[in-house]
Each structure stands twice: as C-alpha cells, then as structure tokens.
Design an enzyme around this catalytic site. Structure first.
Site, short mmCIF file in Angstrom:
data_model
loop_
_atom_site.label_atom_id
_atom_site.label_comp_id
_atom_site.label_asym_id
_atom_site.label_seq_id
_atom_site.Cartn_x
_atom_site.Cartn_y
_atom_site.Cartn_z
N TYR A 267 24.41 -59.40 3.18
CA TYR A 267 26.01 -58.70 2.94
C TYR A 267 26.67 -60.37 4.07
CZ TYR A 267 23.94 -54.50 0.62
OH TYR A 267 23.42 -53.48 0.57
N ALA B 34 19.24 -52.89 -4.82
CA ALA B 34 17.82 -52.83 -4.57
C ALA B 34 16.76 -53.75 -5.09
CB ALA B 34 17.17 -50.99 -4.81
N GLU C 233 29.06 -49.62 1.43
CA GLU C 233 27.93 -48.20 2.29
C GLU C 233 26.69 -49.04 2.55
OE1 GLU C 233 29.90 -46.71 0.38
OE2 GLU C 233 31.70 -46.00 0.94
N ASN D 125 20.03 -50.93 8.40
CA ASN D 125 19.43 -51.53 8.07
C ASN D 125 19.37 -52.89 7.44
OD1 ASN D 125 18.67 -52.87 5.06
ND2 ASN D 125 19.36 -51.29 3.53
C1 COA Z 1 18.16 -55.14 1.26
C2 COA Z 1 17.39 -55.57 -1.04
C3 COA Z 1 18.37 -55.35 -1.62
C4 COA Z 1 16.99 -57.55 -0.24
O1 COA Z 1 17.06 -57.77 -1.65
P1 COA Z 1 16.12 -59.01 -2.14
O2 COA Z 1 15.96 -59.31 -3.83
O3 COA Z 1 14.75 -59.32 -1.75
O4 COA Z 1 17.77 -59.58 -1.79
P2 COA Z 1 17.96 -61.67 -1.77
O5 COA Z 1 15.53 -62.17 -2.30
O6 COA Z 1 18.15 -61.61 -2.01
O7 COA Z 1 17.90 -62.24 0.08
C5 COA Z 1 17.12 -61.39 0.51
C6 COA Z 1 16.08 -62.29 1.60
O8 COA Z 1 15.44 -63.37 0.99
C7 COA Z 1 15.75 -64.75 1.13
N1 COA Z 1 15.60 -65.28 -0.14
C8 COA Z 1 17.08 -65.54 -0.56
N2 COA Z 1 16.62 -66.08 -2.20
C9 COA Z 1 15.62 -66.50 -1.76
C10 COA Z 1 14.28 -67.70 -2.91
N3 COA Z 1 14.77 -68.32 -3.70
N4 COA Z 1 13.11 -67.96 -1.95
C11 COA Z 1 12.52 -66.88 -0.51
N5 COA Z 1 13.45 -66.21 -0.36
C12 COA Z 1 14.82 -66.13 -0.78
C13 COA Z 1 16.57 -64.83 1.74
O9 COA Z 1 17.13 -65.93 2.78
C14 COA Z 1 17.34 -63.11 2.49
O10 COA Z 1 16.17 -63.63 3.54
P3 COA Z 1 15.70 -61.86 4.21
O11 COA Z 1 14.25 -62.26 4.28
O12 COA Z 1 15.66 -62.98 6.43
O13 COA Z 1 16.87 -61.11 4.16
C15 COA Z 1 16.11 -55.36 -0.87
O14 COA Z 1 15.95 -55.59 0.78
C16 COA Z 1 15.87 -54.45 -0.71
O15 COA Z 1 15.88 -53.49 -2.02
N6 COA Z 1 15.78 -52.91 -0.43
C17 COA Z 1 15.91 -51.33 -0.29
C18 COA Z 1 16.95 -50.57 -0.41
C19 COA Z 1 18.21 -51.75 0.72
O16 COA Z 1 17.81 -51.30 2.12
N7 COA Z 1 19.66 -51.76 -0.67
C20 COA Z 1 20.41 -52.01 0.45
C21 COA Z 1 21.71 -50.90 0.49
S1 COA Z 1 22.86 -51.30 0.86
#
Ligand code: COA
Length: 162
Positions: free
Chosen positions: A123, A78, A111, A116
C-alpha cells in the site's frame, strides 16, 4: 489503464464466483468473510469489484470496494498463495485508483492488520499513508492501521505513484 499481468483475465464477480471467493478468503485470512457477506456486496450500486482468473479458470485474486461518499473503501483484496508476488494485487489496486479518479473520488481507504508488513509495504508503494489506528479492530484483538491514498491530480503525484 491498469495493466493485469499475463496470462490472467479479470472481470466483475458474479454470484457463481462466490464459492471460490469464500474458499480463497478462508485460505488467506484468519477471520474470513463468509460467502453470504460477499453475496450482499455483488450487484449492489456504488461498488467496485474484480475477480482475477488464471487461464484454467481458477480464481487467482479478487478486490471488493465500496463507495462511502467520495472515498472508495477497499473492503477486501487477496491473491491466492500460488499467484502471489506476480503483481495481481498491484494491478487490482491500480484499477481501483483509476475508478476513484474517473468517478471524481477524493481518496481510497482501507484497514490492514498492523502485523501485515507485506500488505502495508504494498500500500505504501502505491501512495497510501497511515492515517490512523483502530484498537482491537479484529476479532482476535489485533489493531488495524487505517491507510488512505489521497487522489491528487498533480503531475508529480502521477509520476510518483503510477
Ligand atoms: C497482500 C497481498 C494481497 C499481495 O498480493 P500480491 O498479488 O502478491 O501482490 P503483488 O504481487 O502486486 O505485490 C506483492 C509483491 O510482489 C512483487 N511483485 C509485483 N509485481 C511483480 C512481478 N511482476 N513479478 C515479481 N514480483 C512482483 C512486489 O514487488 C511485491 O513484493 P514483496 O514480495 O516484497 O511484497 C497477498 O499477499 C495476500 O493475499 N495476502 C493475504 C491477504 C491479505 O493480507 N490481504 C490484504 C489485507 S489488508
């Protein structure tokens, strides 16, 4: 080595981190783990765990994983809404992949709620494939996809997913 975007830092979680972990968990998951469940994970053998901290010391993201024989199972990942989209989850998952490779694992598995989309796309980009579906896996009745990322040592795999 997996690169954490600047200006964040990461380390293994300590018990003193778990109040913040549970708060973030409750913010982003509809069915959050209670703090006590995280406490049963910290310090256990056969685990891979990281907390990501902002320069202020605020918890920005976390990942908890546990070895199940030769599969590294991602239990939780997260990112705080304030820090999403900056590559933190990508870096955490890359670090888990490196851990699995270094320890001779054969796969990583997790999972995810079928609704989501953002997590599923993340992933997929990192090489996870849908390996199955668990009906009514979550308390509210939603199904889960089981997603798995085989560990291949081929050059093509490294080119595609690193
Ligand atoms: C799913 C989750 C873990 C993703 O976390 P995150 O740190 O935002 O993920 P990342 O930044 O690595 O990648 C996500 C997005 O950022 C983009 N990204 C990655 N690096 C980046 C950067 N340097 N600058 C801008 N965007 C970037 C990715 O392309 C991706 O694009 P998207 O907006 O189309 O999804 C987060 O949204 C979250 O905590 N959600 C709620 C909990 C959850 O669902 N957890 C997973 C349960 S299985």
């Amino acid at each position: 080595m997996a690169n954490l975007p600047e200006p964040f830092l990461w380390r293994e979680p300590q018990f003193s981190d778990l109040e913040a972990v549970a708060q973030l968990e409750a913010l982003v998951f509809p069915d959050p783990w209670p703090q006590g469940l995280f406490a049963t994970e910290v310090g256990q053998p056969n685990r891979f765990q990281r907390v990501v901290l902002a320069p202020s010391g605020e918890l920005a993201a976390y990942l908890f994983a546990a070895w199940q024989v030769d599969d590294l199972h991602i239990l939780k990942v997260a990112t705080h809404p304030q820090y999403q989209g900056r590559g933190l989850a990508t870096a955490l998952l890359q670090a888990a992949l490196e851990e699995a490779e270094n320890k001779g694992g054969r796969s990583l598995t997790l999972e995810v709620r079928v609704s989501n989309r953002r997590a599923i796309e993340l992933y997929r980009r990192l090489g996870y494939l849908i390996a199955g579906r668990r009906t009514r896996y979550y308390q509210d009745g939603e199904d889960a996809y089981v997603m798995s990322r085989p560990i291949s040592r081929s050059l093509l795999d490294r080119f595609l997913f690193r």
